[in-house]
Design an enzyme around this catalytic site. Structure first.
Site, PDB file in Angstrom:
ATOM      1  N   CYS A  18       0.997  -1.033   0.157  1.00 40.66           N
ATOM      2  CA  CYS A  18      -0.041   0.035   0.047  1.00 40.66           C
ATOM      3  C   CYS A  18       0.800   1.232   0.183  1.00 40.66           C
ATOM      4  O   CYS A  18       0.915   2.037   0.940  1.00 40.66           O
ATOM      5  CB  CYS A  18      -0.917  -0.010   1.404  1.00 40.66           C
ATOM      6  SG  CYS A  18      -2.249   1.232   1.107  1.00 40.66           S
ATOM      7  N   GLU A  19       1.602   1.439  -1.019  1.00 48.91           N
ATOM      8  CA  GLU A  19       2.335   2.559  -1.221  1.00 48.91           C
ATOM      9  C   GLU A  19       2.624   2.790  -2.950  1.00 48.91           C
ATOM     10  O   GLU A  19       2.793   1.931  -3.627  1.00 48.91           O
ATOM     11  CB  GLU A  19       3.818   2.253  -1.047  1.00 48.91           C
ATOM     12  CG  GLU A  19       4.137   2.109   0.844  1.00 48.91           C
ATOM     13  CD  GLU A  19       4.089   3.293   1.528  1.00 48.91           C
ATOM     14  OE1 GLU A  19       4.035   4.670   0.758  1.00 48.91           O
ATOM     15  OE2 GLU A  19       4.039   3.240   2.845  1.00 48.91           O
TER      16      GLU A  19
END
Length: 456
Positions: free
Chosen positions: A370-371
């Site tokens: 989640c980046e």
């Protein structure tokens, strides 16, 4: 595979072009991508993905080429593998069997090198912030040399050596203020970098070191950066190093060893790989006439091309109309940090021979973390691959697994070593329960829990 042709400037190299310059890799019609003599699908079938794979044969071949290049000059050097590039015991053991020493930058790396069977007399300790316990461990082990990076560290080491009743063999690491021409985050020889002693203070500090109890100055060290493919920065730095040797000797001081650092670059995309023969010529030309012992600290050049990261396409994700699709892999930035950290480019080859010759397309290759920075490449030209396709990210043997983390509670990937037709697991995939095995919860936390049934 079709005959490889060099890519046009700015164009991604084809599968054939990538294979052509990686002799340990081949594509078989039935077995697909093969490393040495092992089909990589065999490993992926057994262990799943993501999985790291190291080639022992490649490590040996590259070490021998490096050693041969220096022997040809008539001035062999002591080769100390930079453990920070890949610290696995199996990797260190393979290189130790070839005669390699180690360049370490922490107490943990020192212990790993010793555990791998590298003699203390072939270990050099570098690094800008050694702690007193690390200095003590190095002195007690009897390592070959401590590369001191500041006047302050020199005084601290003198205190530690006196307390231990031991003598510290010391080389002063010099910052020559030379631009290595590489990425800003991996250059180490500029005045603005944290590493090394300012060039104009080196002679006086060497003279001071000779007066300190517990300190035996033996030489100088220099390392200007990593992924260097041109020889001019080396020649400039080594010429400055030679001037320092002459100035130190003019003061009547003894100097017997020169540590020339590492940093020789490899070809990730279409760069011209740094040649050991050219580096040997640069060192011999600038330093060979000084009568000192010589050492180098290669890391990436030895280990980088020996490693792969196997991964599987989770799904193809359509973006906005007219934009390339996203290939979402099961490998992520927590596995291979280099693309996120340095915008690094790694070759990508399908494991399937059929996928390898599929029509090319432009895709964004990303991971599931989640980046937004979890990407292996934007607008990459690759053969078409659907969900479930397996692939190998190339040249991951240096600064790959060693930089991995468990971010997003993702267990560390399995590791494998291939040697000829054999392969073995050298580190099991981390069990998810190991992620919290060392966690503890203070007893008072339970007292503050919300009543059951509470929600947002």
């Amino acid at each position: 595979m079709a005959e490889a042709s060099p890519p046009c400037p700015g164009q991604d190299p084809s599968v054939a072009a990538l294979l052509a310059v990686r002799p340990a890799l081949s594509m078989h019609a039935m077995d697909g991508l093969v490393l040495e003599e092992v089909p990589l699908n065999t490993i992926a079938d057994a262990l799943g993905t993501p999985t790291w794979v190291m080639s022992a044969g490649t490590l040996r071949a590259r070490y021998q080429r490096l050693a041969t290049a220096f022997r040809a000059t008539g001035r062999p050097v002591s080769i100390h593998f930079a453990v920070k590039a890949n610290d696995h015991l199996a990797v260190l053991r393979v290189l130790a069997a070839q005669g390699a020493g180690a360049d370490v930058v922490s107490g943990g790396e020192l212990q790993r090198a010793l555990m791998a069977g590298i003699p203390a007399a072939r270990i050099v300790f570098s690094g800008v912030g050694k702690t007193m316990p690390e200095m003590q461990a190095a002195l007690r082990a009897g390592i070959a040399q401590i590369n001191v990076e500041s006047a302050e560290e020199l005084e601290l080491l003198s205190t530690v050596a006196q307390a231990e009743g031991l003598e510290a063999p010391v080389a002063l690491r010099i910052n020559p203020d030379v631009d290595a021409g590489t990425h800003a985050k991996i250059t180490t020889g500029l005045a603005t970098n944290k590493f090394g002693i300012p060039y104009n203070r080196a002679v006086d500090l060497y003279a001071h070191a000779a007066t300190l109890p517990g300190i035996r100055p033996v030489g100088l060290a220099m390392h200007i950066g990593s992924q260097i493919v041109r020889m001019q920065p080396y020649r400039t730095a080594y010429a400055r190093l030679a001037d320092l040797v002459r100035a130190i000797r003019a003061r009547g001081l003894h100097i017997e060893a020169l540590d020339c650092g590492g940093g020789l670059g490899i070809s990730y995309r279409d760069e011209t790989e740094g040649a050991p023969e050219a580096l040997a010529a640069a060192i011999h030309g600038e330093l060979g006439g000084l009568g000192t012992r010589l050492a180098i600290e290669p890391g990436r050049w030895l280990a980088g091309p020996a490693g792969l990261l196997l991964s599987t396409v989770i799904l193809r994700k359509r973006g906005y109309e007219g934009m390339p699709p996203f290939l979402v892999l099961d490998a992520a930035m927590n596995d291979l940090m280099r693309p996120s950290l340095y915008d690094a480019w790694h070759g990508i080859i399908p494991l399937s021979a059929r996928d390898a010759v599929a029509p090319a397309e432009q895709v964004h290759v990303v991971g599931p973390v989640c980046e937004s920075g979890d990407t292996f490449g934007h607008d990459r030209t690759l053969p078409h691959m659907d969900a479930g396709a397996r692939l190998a990210l190339l040249d991951c043997g240096a600064y790959g697994m060693v930089m991995s983390s468990t971010y997003n509670a993702r267990p560390l990937a399995a590791q494998v070593m291939v040697d000829g037709g054999h392969w073995a697991v050298i580190r099991e995939r981390q069990a998810i329960t190991e992620l919290w095995a060392a966690d503890s919860i203070p007893p008072w936390v339970d007292e503050t829990l919300l009543p059951s049934g509470g929600g947002l």
